[in-house]
Motif scaffolding. Structure first.
Motif, PDB file in Angstrom:
ATOM      1  N   ARG A   1     -44.459 -59.449 -27.367  1.00  0.00           N
ATOM      2  CA  ARG A   1     -43.835 -60.696 -26.903  1.00  0.00           C
ATOM      3  C   ARG A   1     -42.447 -60.768 -26.891  1.00  0.00           C
ATOM      4  O   ARG A   1     -41.518 -61.418 -26.179  1.00  0.00           O
ATOM      5  N   LEU A   2     -41.506 -59.853 -27.775  1.00  0.00           N
ATOM      6  CA  LEU A   2     -40.301 -60.055 -27.651  1.00  0.00           C
ATOM      7  C   LEU A   2     -39.698 -59.390 -26.670  1.00  0.00           C
ATOM      8  O   LEU A   2     -38.650 -59.711 -26.080  1.00  0.00           O
TER       9      LEU A   2
ATOM     10  N   ARG B   1     -48.970 -58.243 -30.162  1.00  0.00           N
ATOM     11  CA  ARG B   1     -48.445 -59.518 -29.993  1.00  0.00           C
ATOM     12  C   ARG B   1     -46.644 -59.197 -30.498  1.00  0.00           C
ATOM     13  O   ARG B   1     -46.236 -60.152 -29.611  1.00  0.00           O
ATOM     14  N   VAL B   2     -46.435 -58.466 -30.932  1.00  0.00           N
ATOM     15  CA  VAL B   2     -45.035 -57.872 -31.152  1.00  0.00           C
ATOM     16  C   VAL B   2     -44.334 -57.876 -29.766  1.00  0.00           C
ATOM     17  O   VAL B   2     -43.249 -57.998 -29.690  1.00  0.00           O
TER      18      VAL B   2
ATOM     19  N   LEU C   1     -45.252 -61.252 -38.986  1.00  0.00           N
ATOM     20  CA  LEU C   1     -46.219 -60.286 -38.812  1.00  0.00           C
ATOM     21  C   LEU C   1     -45.684 -59.118 -39.471  1.00  0.00           C
ATOM     22  O   LEU C   1     -46.482 -57.985 -39.840  1.00  0.00           O
ATOM     23  N   ALA C   2     -44.499 -58.849 -39.682  1.00  0.00           N
ATOM     24  CA  ALA C   2     -43.937 -57.575 -40.055  1.00  0.00           C
ATOM     25  C   ALA C   2     -43.750 -57.852 -41.699  1.00  0.00           C
ATOM     26  O   ALA C   2     -43.495 -56.697 -42.284  1.00  0.00           O
TER      27      ALA C   2
ATOM     28  N   ASN D   1     -42.471 -65.409 -35.384  1.00  0.00           N
ATOM     29  CA  ASN D   1     -43.728 -64.895 -35.514  1.00  0.00           C
ATOM     30  C   ASN D   1     -43.703 -63.413 -35.808  1.00  0.00           C
ATOM     31  O   ASN D   1     -44.386 -62.818 -36.617  1.00  0.00           O
ATOM     32  N   THR D   2     -42.798 -62.817 -35.084  1.00  0.00           N
ATOM     33  CA  THR D   2     -43.034 -61.558 -35.053  1.00  0.00           C
ATOM     34  C   THR D   2     -42.413 -60.900 -36.670  1.00  0.00           C
ATOM     35  O   THR D   2     -43.043 -59.947 -37.178  1.00  0.00           O
TER      36      THR D   2
ATOM     37  N   ILE E   1     -40.941 -66.942 -31.059  1.00  0.00           N
ATOM     38  CA  ILE E   1     -41.379 -65.673 -31.154  1.00  0.00           C
ATOM     39  C   ILE E   1     -40.967 -64.667 -31.972  1.00  0.00           C
ATOM     40  O   ILE E   1     -41.693 -64.001 -32.632  1.00  0.00           O
TER      41      ILE E   1
ATOM     42  N   ASN F   1     -49.534 -67.478 -39.433  1.00  0.00           N
ATOM     43  CA  ASN F   1     -50.182 -66.711 -38.388  1.00  0.00           C
ATOM     44  C   ASN F   1     -51.015 -67.774 -37.535  1.00  0.00           C
ATOM     45  O   ASN F   1     -50.844 -67.935 -36.252  1.00  0.00           O
TER      46      ASN F   1
ATOM     47  N   ARG G   1     -52.334 -57.508 -33.079  1.00  0.00           N
ATOM     48  CA  ARG G   1     -51.115 -58.032 -33.953  1.00  0.00           C
ATOM     49  C   ARG G   1     -50.113 -57.278 -33.718  1.00  0.00           C
ATOM     50  O   ARG G   1     -48.991 -57.862 -33.269  1.00  0.00           O
TER      51      ARG G   1
END
Length: 131
Positions: free
Chosen positions: A99-100, A96-97, A9-10, A5-6, A2, A28, A93
């Protein structure tokens, strides 16, 4: 996964090279595939009723579904114009962040941080609509 992935995305930025965009898009897809496999395995293990009885599993399901939709839209309508990628974070998207939050949901501080994030996200889109 996670956190990685974050981070990926950043890592997008304006006028990024096409090869850089390609690598981020592949990452991704890989992360989405891994989270999809996790969803399927958990669904088989817990069965439908038990899986969807847990709010965090429901949250994961909607994140995975949104990620798959995001990938489909990205493939249909890539955000590239003449070889230069533009930064257009989609709601899916950004969501999805969150998720943290699942990882850090136990503390009071993270609830405050989440509330601040949601409020700033709301303010961002309200200001964008006015422009």
């Amino acid at each position: 996964m996670i956190l990685l992935n974050t981070i990926t995305l950043a890592m997008r930025y304006n006028d990024q090279p096409e090869s850089y965009s390609y690598v981020l898009n592949v990452l991704n897809i890989i992360f989405t595939a891994l989270f999809t496999v996790e969803f399927v395995l958990k669904l088989f293990a817990f069965r439908f009723k038990n899986y969807f009885g847990d709010p965090w599993n429901c949250f994961d399901f909607f994140i995975v579904l949104g990620s798959l939709i995001d990938i489909v839209f990205e493939q249909i309508n890539p955000h590239e114009s003449k070889g230069k990628a533009t930064v257009r974070p989609t709601f899916l998207r950004l969501f999805r962040v969150m998720r943290l939050v699942k990882l850090l949901s136990r503390g009071e501080g993270i609830r405050t941080l989440l509330w601040t994030f949601l409020k700033s996200f709301q303010d961002f889109y309200e200001k964008k609509e006015k422009i």
